[in-house]
Design a protein around this motif. Structure first.
Motif, short mmCIF file in Angstrom:
data_model
loop_
_atom_site.label_atom_id
_atom_site.label_comp_id
_atom_site.label_asym_id
_atom_site.label_seq_id
_atom_site.Cartn_x
_atom_site.Cartn_y
_atom_site.Cartn_z
N ILE A 3 0.89 -1.14 -0.02
CA ILE A 3 -0.18 -0.11 -0.07
C ILE A 3 0.79 1.14 -0.06
N LEU A 4 1.89 1.25 0.78
CA LEU A 4 2.80 2.37 0.93
C LEU A 4 3.54 2.50 -0.38
N LEU A 5 4.03 1.73 -1.14
CA LEU A 5 4.64 2.17 -2.13
C LEU A 5 3.66 2.30 -3.49
N ALA A 6 2.70 1.85 -3.50
CA ALA A 6 1.52 1.90 -4.31
C ALA A 6 1.06 3.50 -4.25
N ILE A 7 0.91 4.14 -3.06
CA ILE A 7 0.78 5.48 -2.91
C ILE A 7 1.79 6.43 -3.27
N ILE A 8 3.09 6.05 -2.80
CA ILE A 8 3.99 6.77 -3.23
C ILE A 8 4.48 7.05 -4.54
N PHE A 9 4.79 5.71 -5.07
CA PHE A 9 5.04 5.72 -6.40
C PHE A 9 4.20 5.67 -7.49
N THR A 10 3.42 4.39 -7.85
CA THR A 10 2.44 4.09 -8.61
C THR A 10 1.80 2.87 -8.43
N PRO A 11 0.30 2.76 -8.77
CA PRO A 11 -0.30 1.63 -8.36
C PRO A 11 0.50 0.31 -9.33
N ILE A 12 1.07 0.53 -10.38
CA ILE A 12 1.53 -0.49 -10.93
C ILE A 12 2.69 -1.26 -10.08
N LEU A 13 3.59 -0.39 -9.20
CA LEU A 13 4.38 -1.14 -8.38
C LEU A 13 3.74 -1.99 -7.17
N GLY A 14 2.52 -1.51 -7.06
CA GLY A 14 1.76 -2.36 -6.09
C GLY A 14 1.27 -3.49 -6.77
N GLY A 15 0.78 -3.41 -7.89
CA GLY A 15 0.35 -4.60 -8.60
C GLY A 15 1.46 -5.49 -9.00
N LEU A 16 2.55 -5.06 -9.33
CA LEU A 16 3.69 -5.99 -9.45
C LEU A 16 4.26 -6.64 -8.23
N MET A 17 4.17 -6.17 -6.95
CA MET A 17 4.40 -6.62 -5.87
C MET A 17 3.39 -7.67 -5.37
N LEU A 18 2.09 -7.36 -5.68
CA LEU A 18 1.12 -8.37 -5.38
C LEU A 18 1.35 -9.55 -6.09
N PHE A 19 1.73 -9.23 -7.62
CA PHE A 19 1.80 -10.44 -8.37
C PHE A 19 3.10 -11.32 -8.15
N TYR A 20 4.01 -10.58 -7.39
CA TYR A 20 5.33 -11.30 -6.86
C TYR A 20 4.88 -12.24 -5.95
N ASN A 21 4.07 -11.63 -4.76
CA ASN A 21 3.41 -12.59 -3.76
C ASN A 21 2.71 -13.78 -4.54
N LEU A 22 2.00 -13.61 -5.38
CA LEU A 22 1.02 -14.59 -5.83
C LEU A 22 2.08 -15.75 -6.34
N ARG A 23 2.78 -15.27 -7.24
CA ARG A 23 3.92 -16.03 -7.79
C ARG A 23 4.61 -16.90 -7.01
N LYS A 24 5.19 -16.44 -5.92
CA LYS A 24 6.13 -17.15 -4.91
C LYS A 24 5.16 -18.01 -4.29
N LEU A 25 4.02 -17.98 -4.09
CA LEU A 25 3.09 -18.69 -3.21
C LEU A 25 2.56 -19.57 -4.11
N GLY A 26 2.53 -19.78 -5.42
CA GLY A 26 2.06 -20.60 -6.37
C GLY A 26 0.37 -20.54 -6.63
N LEU A 27 -0.06 -18.92 -6.43
CA LEU A 27 -1.52 -18.71 -6.46
C LEU A 27 -1.91 -18.24 -7.82
N ILE A 28 -0.91 -18.30 -8.86
CA ILE A 28 -1.38 -17.48 -10.23
C ILE A 28 -2.20 -18.32 -10.73
N GLY A 29 -3.34 -17.65 -11.12
CA GLY A 29 -4.51 -18.43 -11.84
C GLY A 29 -5.23 -17.12 -12.66
N PRO A 30 -5.89 -17.50 -13.65
CA PRO A 30 -6.46 -16.51 -14.49
C PRO A 30 -7.47 -15.56 -13.60
N LYS A 31 -8.05 -15.95 -12.79
CA LYS A 31 -9.04 -15.38 -11.91
C LYS A 31 -8.02 -14.22 -10.92
#
Length: 149
Positions: free
Chosen positions: A22-50
């Motif tokens: 949340i902090l980095l998405a506010i300071i920089f851009t929502p794209i960075l927040g989305g990339l960090m969320l994507f990294y978390n999902l990938r790291k935990l194996g939760l990548i899916g179409p949904k």
């Protein structure tokens, strides 16, 4: 009193914390927040179409709402607020950027909090990952953006 922890999900993989995202998405851009969320999902194996669809919707929705707010504020709200409050006080105390940052903060907090509860649930235990690399990436992107434009 023993508490039942069967509904609490715990992982040993270090991921970015919700507050850091949340902090980095506010300071920089929502794209960075989305990339960090994507990294978390990938790291935990939760990548899916949904989940990818939810991330894309977050990015599109946040940019659209911020753009719409900026247009509405500059067109309508700026004049209304200056009529309500003494314009000298308003100019000294608040600027249009104050309201834009507050709205951007609100959008990111609500959206990332919602996505976090959808992806990981409320009681999710995890070790937090260092945010040095996302901060450096955000600074480099901002520097390129300012230099380019």
């Amino acid at each position: 009193m023993d508490q039942d922890n069967s509904d609490i999900l715990e992982v040993r993989t270090a991921i970015f914390s919700k507050n850091n995202i949340i902090l980095l998405a506010i300071i920089f851009t929502p794209i960075l927040g989305g990339l960090m969320l994507f990294y978390n999902l990938r790291k935990l194996g939760l990548i899916g179409p949904k989940n990818i669809l939810f991330l894309l919707c977050y990015l599109v929705l946040s940019f659209m709402l911020i753009l719409i707010f900026n247009v509405v504020y500059t067109t309508y709200l700026g004049g209304v607020i200056s009529n309500w409050v003494d314009s000298n006080y308003l100019n000294l105390r608040y600027s249009s950027m104050t309201f834009k940052i507050a709205f951007k903060t609100l959008i990111n907090v609500i959206a990332i909090d919602f996505l976090w509860s959808v992806f990981f649930g409320k009681d999710f235990k995890y070790p937090s990952k260092d945010i040095t690399i996302p901060i450096v990436v955000g600074i480099v992107v901002l520097a390129i953006t300012f230099w380019w434009f």
